[in-house]
Design a protein around this motif. Sequence first.
Motif, PDB file in Angstrom:
ATOM      1  N   ALA A  46     -42.478  60.574  55.352  1.00  0.00           N
ATOM      2  CA  ALA A  46     -41.652  60.695  56.555  1.00  0.00           C
ATOM      3  C   ALA A  46     -40.746  59.488  56.733  1.00  0.00           C
ATOM      4  O   ALA A  46     -39.567  59.616  57.058  1.00  0.00           O
ATOM      5  CB  ALA A  46     -42.543  60.866  57.785  1.00  0.00           C
ATOM      6  N   VAL A  47     -41.279  58.300  56.502  1.00  0.00           N
ATOM      7  CA  VAL A  47     -40.494  57.077  56.698  1.00  0.00           C
ATOM      8  C   VAL A  47     -39.338  57.009  55.706  1.00  0.00           C
ATOM      9  O   VAL A  47     -38.196  56.731  56.085  1.00  0.00           O
ATOM     10  CB  VAL A  47     -41.394  55.832  56.571  1.00  0.00           C
ATOM     11  CG1 VAL A  47     -40.554  54.561  56.582  1.00  0.00           C
ATOM     12  CG2 VAL A  47     -42.402  55.790  57.713  1.00  0.00           C
ATOM     13  N   LEU A 104     -38.635  71.967  65.594  1.00  0.00           N
ATOM     14  CA  LEU A 104     -38.756  71.213  64.350  1.00  0.00           C
ATOM     15  C   LEU A 104     -40.019  70.356  64.288  1.00  0.00           C
ATOM     16  O   LEU A 104     -40.271  69.695  63.278  1.00  0.00           O
ATOM     17  CB  LEU A 104     -37.527  70.310  64.162  1.00  0.00           C
ATOM     18  CG  LEU A 104     -36.184  71.024  63.998  1.00  0.00           C
ATOM     19  CD1 LEU A 104     -35.055  70.016  63.886  1.00  0.00           C
ATOM     20  CD2 LEU A 104     -36.197  71.950  62.784  1.00  0.00           C
ATOM     21  N   ALA A 105     -40.811  70.381  65.351  1.00  0.00           N
ATOM     22  CA  ALA A 105     -42.030  69.565  65.388  1.00  0.00           C
ATOM     23  C   ALA A 105     -43.022  69.914  64.282  1.00  0.00           C
ATOM     24  O   ALA A 105     -43.615  69.013  63.684  1.00  0.00           O
ATOM     25  CB  ALA A 105     -42.696  69.674  66.753  1.00  0.00           C
ATOM     26  N   PRO A 106     -43.236  71.212  63.961  1.00  0.00           N
ATOM     27  CA  PRO A 106     -44.162  71.522  62.851  1.00  0.00           C
ATOM     28  C   PRO A 106     -43.699  70.910  61.526  1.00  0.00           C
ATOM     29  O   PRO A 106     -44.529  70.459  60.724  1.00  0.00           O
ATOM     30  CB  PRO A 106     -44.146  73.053  62.800  1.00  0.00           C
ATOM     31  CG  PRO A 106     -43.787  73.467  64.188  1.00  0.00           C
ATOM     32  CD  PRO A 106     -42.811  72.438  64.662  1.00  0.00           C
ATOM     33  N   LEU A 107     -42.388  70.885  61.292  1.00  0.00           N
ATOM     34  CA  LEU A 107     -41.864  70.264  60.071  1.00  0.00           C
ATOM     35  C   LEU A 107     -42.152  68.761  60.074  1.00  0.00           C
ATOM     36  O   LEU A 107     -42.551  68.199  59.048  1.00  0.00           O
ATOM     37  CB  LEU A 107     -40.360  70.507  59.969  1.00  0.00           C
ATOM     38  CG  LEU A 107     -39.653  69.846  58.777  1.00  0.00           C
ATOM     39  CD1 LEU A 107     -40.172  70.425  57.464  1.00  0.00           C
ATOM     40  CD2 LEU A 107     -38.138  70.042  58.886  1.00  0.00           C
ATOM     41  N   ARG A 108     -41.978  68.141  61.220  1.00  0.00           N
ATOM     42  CA  ARG A 108     -42.277  66.706  61.344  1.00  0.00           C
ATOM     43  C   ARG A 108     -43.744  66.424  61.044  1.00  0.00           C
ATOM     44  O   ARG A 108     -44.072  65.481  60.312  1.00  0.00           O
ATOM     45  CB  ARG A 108     -41.932  66.230  62.759  1.00  0.00           C
ATOM     46  CG  ARG A 108     -42.436  64.824  63.070  1.00  0.00           C
ATOM     47  CD  ARG A 108     -42.132  64.430  64.501  1.00  0.00           C
ATOM     48  NE  ARG A 108     -42.742  65.311  65.477  1.00  0.00           N
ATOM     49  CZ  ARG A 108     -44.008  65.254  65.864  1.00  0.00           C
ATOM     50  NH1 ARG A 108     -44.831  64.346  65.323  1.00  0.00           N
ATOM     51  NH2 ARG A 108     -44.475  66.088  66.765  1.00  0.00           N
ATOM     52  N   VAL A 109     -44.624  67.237  61.596  1.00  0.00           N
ATOM     53  CA  VAL A 109     -46.052  67.034  61.392  1.00  0.00           C
ATOM     54  C   VAL A 109     -46.413  67.229  59.920  1.00  0.00           C
ATOM     55  O   VAL A 109     -47.207  66.460  59.347  1.00  0.00           O
ATOM     56  CB  VAL A 109     -46.863  68.008  62.276  1.00  0.00           C
ATOM     57  CG1 VAL A 109     -48.347  67.924  61.942  1.00  0.00           C
ATOM     58  CG2 VAL A 109     -46.632  67.689  63.749  1.00  0.00           C
ATOM     59  N   TRP A 110     -45.817  68.241  59.278  1.00  0.00           N
ATOM     60  CA  TRP A 110     -46.113  68.514  57.862  1.00  0.00           C
ATOM     61  C   TRP A 110     -45.661  67.364  56.977  1.00  0.00           C
ATOM     62  O   TRP A 110     -46.412  66.893  56.124  1.00  0.00           O
ATOM     63  CB  TRP A 110     -45.430  69.810  57.449  1.00  0.00           C
ATOM     64  CG  TRP A 110     -45.655  70.136  55.997  1.00  0.00           C
ATOM     65  CD1 TRP A 110     -46.820  70.501  55.393  1.00  0.00           C
ATOM     66  CD2 TRP A 110     -44.666  70.084  54.954  1.00  0.00           C
ATOM     67  NE1 TRP A 110     -46.621  70.702  54.035  1.00  0.00           N
ATOM     68  CE2 TRP A 110     -45.319  70.441  53.742  1.00  0.00           C
ATOM     69  CE3 TRP A 110     -43.304  69.785  54.936  1.00  0.00           C
ATOM     70  CZ2 TRP A 110     -44.629  70.504  52.527  1.00  0.00           C
ATOM     71  CZ3 TRP A 110     -42.629  69.837  53.726  1.00  0.00           C
ATOM     72  CH2 TRP A 110     -43.293  70.194  52.538  1.00  0.00           C
TER      73      TRP A 110
END
Length: 357
Positions: free
Chosen positions: A90-91, A142-148
Motif C-alpha cells: 500500500a505504501v 474503494l475501501a475494500p480495495l484499500r483493505v485488500w
Amino acid sequence: MFETLGFEDTTARAVSVLFALGVGVLFGGLAQLTRFCFRRAVVGEDRRQAAGVWAMALAVAVLGTQAAVALGWINFGEHRLIAADLPIAAVILGGLMFGAGMVLTRGCVSRLMVLTGSGNLRALVVIVTFAIVAHATLKGVLAPLRVWIGSATVPMGDYASLAALAGGPLVVAALIALAAVAAALKSGNRALPLLGGALIGALVPLAWVGTGYVLFDEFDPITMESLSFTSPSAETLFYTLASSAVPAGFGTGLVGGVLIGALAAALLSGSFQWQSFESPRQTGRYLSGAVLMGVGGVLAGGCTVGAGLAGIPTLSLAAVLALVSIASGGLLTNAWLNAAASGSGAQRATPSVQPAE
C-alpha cells in the motif's frame, strides 16, 4: 493538560478547531510567499531552490518533534505510522500513484490548496475531486480495495521506527536534520526563503504538541495530529455537506485556515489572480491526477506533508518509504510526459504526418 487551562464552557475538540485554524493560516500564508511545494523540489525548473526550502522545513520539523518526544510531551508509540506490520504494498503503490498525480496536476495537495486560496480554479477542482476520492477510499466504495492492498504487510517489529537504529532517536534526528540543513544551505536560496521554510517546519511540532499535550483531556481525548491534507480534505468535505450532523475537527480547521492564510498573503502581495482550465484535455489530465492522488494519498498513509514533512519527524520507516515512493512516482511520470511531448513534437515536424489541429 487541557483541564488546567480554565476552559469550562468548551471542549478540547472545539478548541482544537480554532488551534488548527491558526496553524493553517500560518501555513497558508508562508507557503504562498515561499511557493512551498514538494513537486517543485522534485521536477520543477527551480527544483534546487525549492528543495532547499523544503529541506529546511524538514530539518526544523524533525528537531522540534523529537525534542518534544525527549521532553515527554508527546509519544508516537501507538501512532499508526509506527505500526509493527508495515503495509509495504500500500505504501509503495500509494506513493507512486500520488507522485504521478502531483505531476499531472502540477502541484502536491498542500500547494494546490494554497493555489486555491490565490484564485486558481484548476486547483479548486482538483482539491474537491481529491477529497471525494480520498473519502471513497477511506470509507466508501474503494475501501475494500484499500483493505485488500493494505493486507500485504512485512513484520518490522521495533524497526518500524528509525529510533531503533544505533544511537537512538536523538542521534537519528540530528543526522537527518544535519543532512537537510546542508542541502538547504547548498541550494542557492537567500536567507528569507530559508527562514520561511524553517517557520513552516516549526508548525509541525507545534501541532503535535498542541493536540497531543496541551489539548490532551483524558476524559474527552482527541487525536494527536499535525500538518496533513489527505484525511483533513475528506473530513472537510464531509463537514461541508453534513455540518449539522458531523462536528468540525482539527482537519477542518486546518484546511479552512490554509485557504484563509493563502488568500490573505495573495491579496497583500498582489499575486491573487483568477485562473481556470485552458482546454478539455488539460481538464482531463488534472482530474486524472486528482484521482491518483486521492487513492494514493490514502494508501501511502498521507501526502507529501502528512507522510513527509510531518511523518518523517516521527522517525517512521513507513513515512520515509512513502516519501521516496512519491518522489519516484513524480520522476517517472515527469520523464514519461517529457518523452511523450518530444515524440509529439517529432511527429509534427515530419512532413508525412498530418499536423495537429
